[in-house]
Design a protein around this motif. Structure first.
Motif, PDB file in Angstrom:
ATOM      1  N   MET A 116       1.087  -0.884  -0.275  1.00 40.44           N
ATOM      2  CA  MET A 116      -0.071  -0.086  -0.196  1.00 40.44           C
ATOM      3  C   MET A 116       1.000   1.133   0.376  1.00 40.44           C
ATOM      4  N   GLU A 117       0.709   2.232  -1.294  1.00 39.51           N
ATOM      5  CA  GLU A 117       1.582   3.027  -1.369  1.00 39.51           C
ATOM      6  C   GLU A 117       0.835   4.066  -0.188  1.00 39.51           C
ATOM      7  N   TYR A 158       3.478   0.019   9.783  1.00 44.39           N
ATOM      8  CA  TYR A 158       3.195  -0.902   8.773  1.00 44.39           C
ATOM      9  C   TYR A 158       3.852  -1.445   8.305  1.00 44.39           C
ATOM     10  N   ARG A 182       1.615  -7.006   4.106  1.00 42.34           N
ATOM     11  CA  ARG A 182       0.317  -6.286   4.067  1.00 42.34           C
ATOM     12  C   ARG A 182      -0.302  -6.458   5.286  1.00 42.34           C
ATOM     13  N   HIS A 224       1.775   5.393   9.061  1.00 38.85           N
ATOM     14  CA  HIS A 224       2.161   5.607   7.470  1.00 38.85           C
ATOM     15  C   HIS A 224       0.528   5.706   7.101  1.00 38.85           C
ATOM     16  N   VAL A 243      -5.455  -5.757   2.826  1.00 37.49           N
ATOM     17  CA  VAL A 243      -3.929  -5.530   3.941  1.00 37.49           C
ATOM     18  C   VAL A 243      -5.007  -6.187   6.229  1.00 37.49           C
ATOM     19  N   ASP A 258       4.602  -3.607   4.567  1.00 33.74           N
ATOM     20  CA  ASP A 258       4.400  -3.632   2.895  1.00 33.74           C
ATOM     21  C   ASP A 258       5.053  -4.958   2.476  1.00 33.74           C
TER      22      ASP A 258
END
Length: 117
Positions: free
Chosen positions: A1-2, A54, A59, A44, A90, A56
């Motif tokens: 997730m950006e 977070y 997730r 985040h 997520v 990534d």
């Protein structure tokens, strides 16, 4: 997730990085060491939300919940946030702040196991 979200959310995330609670600061001290090779971000931005931590690669969002999370509208707000994250693939791991203060090593083992699973 950006890293994403409206400018207000990004600004709130920056402020929260400076104002972390004691349990968050203690957990961050350990997560920044990349336990089990996992890289975590703190505070985040994700949509309208700011995730405490977070990862990534896994997730995985980690939320350190103080006593306030069990009162008023907080449980419903937390459930809404968790559902929003789930729709984006997520997982959310909620950890009571008291657990971080009481047995940080056990909390870290739980995070690592959850991230692997």
């Amino acid at each position: 997730m950006e890293v994403s979200g409206p400018p207000k959310t990004i600004q709130r995330a920056k402020r929260l990085r400076r104002e972390m609670s004691l349990p968050e600061a203690l957990l961050w001290r350990e997560l920044r060491k990349h336990p089990d090779g996992l890289k975590f971000r703190r505070q985040h931005p994700a949509g309208l939300y700011v995730l405490d931590f977070y990862c990534d690669a896994a997730r995985l969002a980690i939320e350190v919940d103080g006593e306030a999370h069990g009162h008023g509208d907080r449980p419903a707000r937390d459930a809404e946030r968790d559902a929003w994250l789930t729709l984006r693939g997520v997982r959310t791991l909620r950890i009571p702040a008291a657990d971080v203060l009481g047995d940080l090593d056990a909390v870290l083992r739980h995070i690592e196991a959850t991230a692997r699973g």
